[in-house]
Design an enzyme around this catalytic site. Structure first.
Site, PDB file in Angstrom:
ATOM      1  N   PHE A 178       8.252 100.048  16.649  1.00 37.06           N
ATOM      2  CA  PHE A 178       9.415  99.227  16.304  1.00 37.06           C
ATOM      3  C   PHE A 178       8.975  97.773  16.117  1.00 37.06           C
ATOM      4  O   PHE A 178       8.244  97.227  16.949  1.00 37.06           O
ATOM      5  CB  PHE A 178      10.488  99.324  17.390  1.00 37.06           C
ATOM      6  CG  PHE A 178      11.807  98.765  16.970  1.00 37.06           C
ATOM      7  CD1 PHE A 178      12.557  99.388  15.989  1.00 37.06           C
ATOM      8  CD2 PHE A 178      12.303  97.604  17.535  1.00 37.06           C
ATOM      9  CE1 PHE A 178      13.779  98.870  15.576  1.00 37.06           C
ATOM     10  CE2 PHE A 178      13.521  97.075  17.141  1.00 37.06           C
ATOM     11  CZ  PHE A 178      14.258  97.715  16.156  1.00 37.06           C
ATOM     12  N   ASP A 197       7.572 102.570  24.884  1.00 44.82           N
ATOM     13  CA  ASP A 197       8.959 102.248  24.579  1.00 44.82           C
ATOM     14  C   ASP A 197       9.732 103.557  24.455  1.00 44.82           C
ATOM     15  O   ASP A 197       9.472 104.367  23.561  1.00 44.82           O
ATOM     16  CB  ASP A 197       9.022 101.443  23.277  1.00 44.82           C
ATOM     17  CG  ASP A 197      10.419 100.903  22.975  1.00 44.82           C
ATOM     18  OD1 ASP A 197      11.403 101.476  23.479  1.00 44.82           O
ATOM     19  OD2 ASP A 197      10.522  99.925  22.212  1.00 44.82           O
ATOM     20  N   TYR A 223      21.765 101.696  25.167  1.00 48.43           N
ATOM     21  CA  TYR A 223      22.950 101.777  24.302  1.00 48.43           C
ATOM     22  C   TYR A 223      22.876 102.905  23.281  1.00 48.43           C
ATOM     23  O   TYR A 223      23.822 103.112  22.538  1.00 48.43           O
ATOM     24  CB  TYR A 223      23.213 100.444  23.596  1.00 48.43           C
ATOM     25  CG  TYR A 223      22.040  99.808  22.899  1.00 48.43           C
ATOM     26  CD1 TYR A 223      21.608 100.246  21.658  1.00 48.43           C
ATOM     27  CD2 TYR A 223      21.379  98.743  23.491  1.00 48.43           C
ATOM     28  CE1 TYR A 223      20.532  99.659  21.024  1.00 48.43           C
ATOM     29  CE2 TYR A 223      20.301  98.134  22.863  1.00 48.43           C
ATOM     30  CZ  TYR A 223      19.875  98.599  21.634  1.00 48.43           C
ATOM     31  OH  TYR A 223      18.809  98.009  21.011  1.00 48.43           O
ATOM     32  N   LYS A 224      21.791 103.646  23.249  1.00 45.30           N
ATOM     33  CA  LYS A 224      21.681 104.779  22.325  1.00 45.30           C
ATOM     34  C   LYS A 224      22.172 106.048  23.040  1.00 45.30           C
ATOM     35  O   LYS A 224      23.355 106.202  23.309  1.00 45.30           O
ATOM     36  CB  LYS A 224      20.248 104.904  21.830  1.00 45.30           C
ATOM     37  CG  LYS A 224      19.727 103.656  21.113  1.00 45.30           C
ATOM     38  CD  LYS A 224      18.319 103.858  20.617  1.00 45.30           C
ATOM     39  CE  LYS A 224      17.679 102.560  20.147  1.00 45.30           C
ATOM     40  NZ  LYS A 224      18.376 101.949  19.001  1.00 45.30           N
ATOM     41  N   ARG A 266      19.290 108.285   7.955  1.00 45.79           N
ATOM     42  CA  ARG A 266      18.915 108.775   9.281  1.00 45.79           C
ATOM     43  C   ARG A 266      20.125 109.388   9.977  1.00 45.79           C
ATOM     44  O   ARG A 266      21.156 108.737  10.135  1.00 45.79           O
ATOM     45  CB  ARG A 266      18.348 107.615  10.106  1.00 45.79           C
ATOM     46  CG  ARG A 266      17.599 108.035  11.346  1.00 45.79           C
ATOM     47  CD  ARG A 266      16.946 106.848  12.031  1.00 45.79           C
ATOM     48  NE  ARG A 266      17.927 105.902  12.543  1.00 45.79           N
ATOM     49  CZ  ARG A 266      17.639 104.944  13.441  1.00 45.79           C
ATOM     50  NH1 ARG A 266      16.414 104.806  13.889  1.00 45.79           N
ATOM     51  NH2 ARG A 266      18.585 104.131  13.861  1.00 45.79           N
TER      52      ARG A 266
END
Length: 427
Positions: A129, A208, A233-234, A387
């Site tokens: 990322f 990560d 938050y995912k 996605r």
């Protein structure tokens, strides 16, 4: 039409025997006219979170005021860490909620570099990322640009050759850092051989977990991971911008000196000593006052995953992504889509990317349907990735079938041409 009937019947059979089907009702904002395939970016609101926050706001803050620090709040970062620990294969006292993913990565990476000042190589890959790169580049600058950030390239833009990654780790390596599940393609690293080589070379491994926590089983202890960060938050459904977490293997905690030191990581914060002395254990990686409202919003999402069990979550995820790939073969590939994720489920997390030259406008058409059509919310990642996030706690198999046939309609009927290429602030 016959194919659609076949896939719908198959999906309904799978939904009828789904052991996790009841969990959908434990979230707010989901209804039949909405197919939410973006839980890998922002999970929906658990019903229990709304209730818990109401208690916090009215009773603990409203009535308890500052007294609630001692009765409810002070140890919340580590209490939540201990609650999360079984989902990531950690032990009590190894996880703490604080700050953001990037800040936590910076804190842990800087501590690693400080512990091995004679080593100069950091190993990552080109699918990591970008924010992780930015933190590392900033850290290298602070250290006088003497470190080398070696990025192992991807041959196909989807996966990383594991042997190339392992071969890059040598006695000059201080840190290996990568995303467990890659944000665009969903490629999932096998971490155990990476950790084994790093251990032999005396390097540390920092992972990560943002796209894997809550979607795939994780066992940091048995894999030999030294350090980890992740967001909530995912798939943890902690809310927009909710507090991140960090993990430090217990044996390392008192060996690593925080380079970004703050008062709540000191041994006696309320003595207000002008010189920093870190507390023993995981709390030394705290910095400032924790955001209690955001922290408290994370708890219910973790409890739902613990209740469901990660083995069942993963089994359903594989079943659903395999169904999605069957639909891709039958419906999407003939329309000009190409697969942007690994086909092998053992090398794939819980989101799947499809590449198309008009992916951005197709994404818009899915989100803004004509009357009578369902709203389907995926996301888009540049340059051409549509996605689809498969969050098994609230996505049904029928949702997936309906979504793919809606994409077919959008492409065949050229519906996407009604939308511009102009991008919003957040995609």
């Amino acid at each position: 039409m016959a194919d659609q009937l076949y896939f719908l019947e198959k999906a309904r059979e799978l939904d009828a025997t789904d052991p996790l089907s009841d969990f959908r009702s434990k979230f707010l904002g989901l209804h039949d006219d909405l197919i939410y395939l973006d839980g890998n970016s922002l999970g929906p609101l658990p019903a229990g979170t709304s209730e818990r926050l109401q208690t916090l706001l009215e009773d603990e803050w409203g009535n308890g005021l500052i007294r609630s620090w001692n009765s409810h709040w002070y140890d919340l970062p580590t209490r939540l860490g201990d609650l999360l620990a079984p989902l990531i294969g950690a032990n009590a006292g190894e996880v703490c909620f604080c700050d953001s993913v990037t800040v936590n990565l910076f804190k842990l990476a800087s501590a690693a570099l400080g512990a091995m000042p004679d080593r100069e190589k950091i190993v990552t890959d080109t699918l990591n990322f970008p924010s992780d790169y930015y933190a590392l580049e900033g850290l290298i600058g602070i250290h006088g640009n003497r470190h080398i950030l070696e990025r192992i390239p991807s041959d196909d833009g989807i996966t990383i050759d594991p042997q190339k990654l392992v071969d890059a780790i040598d006695t000059d390596t201080v840190l290996v850092t990568l995303s467990h599940v890659v944000f665009k393609s969903g490629f999932m690293h096998e971490l155990e051989p990476i950790c084994e080589k790093a251990r032999k070379m005396g390097a540390l491994v920092l992972v990560d977990l943002s796209h894997s926590v809550g979607s795939v089983p994780i066992d940091l202890s048995s894999w030999g991971v030294d350090l980890a960060v992740g967001c909530s938050y995912k798939y943890l459904n902690g809310g927009p911008g909710s507090t991140a977490f960090l993990y430090v293997r217990k044996e390392l905690q008192d060996q690593l000196q925080p380079q970004l030191a703050g008062w709540l990581g000191s041994d006696k914060p309320f003595d207000f000593d002008p010189h920093y002395k870190p507390i023993e254990g995981i709390r030394r990686f705290l910095v400032g006052t924790p955001p209690i409202v955001s922290l408290q919003a994370v708890e219910q999402g973790i409890r739902l995953l613990l209740e469901a069990g990660m083995d069942q979550v993963r089994a359903k995820s594989i079943q659903q992504t395999e169904l999605l790939l069957d639909l891709y073969d039958a419906i999407l590939e003939p329309l000009g889509f190409s697969l942007g994720s690994p086909r092998d489920s053992s090398a794939r997390g819980s989101h799947v990317s499809f590449k198309h030259s008009e992916a951005f406008r197709i994404n818009k058409a899915m989100i803004h349907p004509p009357e009578g059509k369902p709203c389907i919310i995926p996301d888009f990642r540049t340059p051409n990735n549509l996605r689809l996030g498969i969050a098994p706690l609230f996505i049904s198999h029928e949702d997936i079938v309906r979504a793919v046939y809606r994409i077919q309609e959008i492409v065949v009927n050229n519906e996407y041409t009604a939308f511009s290429h102009e991008s919003a602030a957040v995609t």
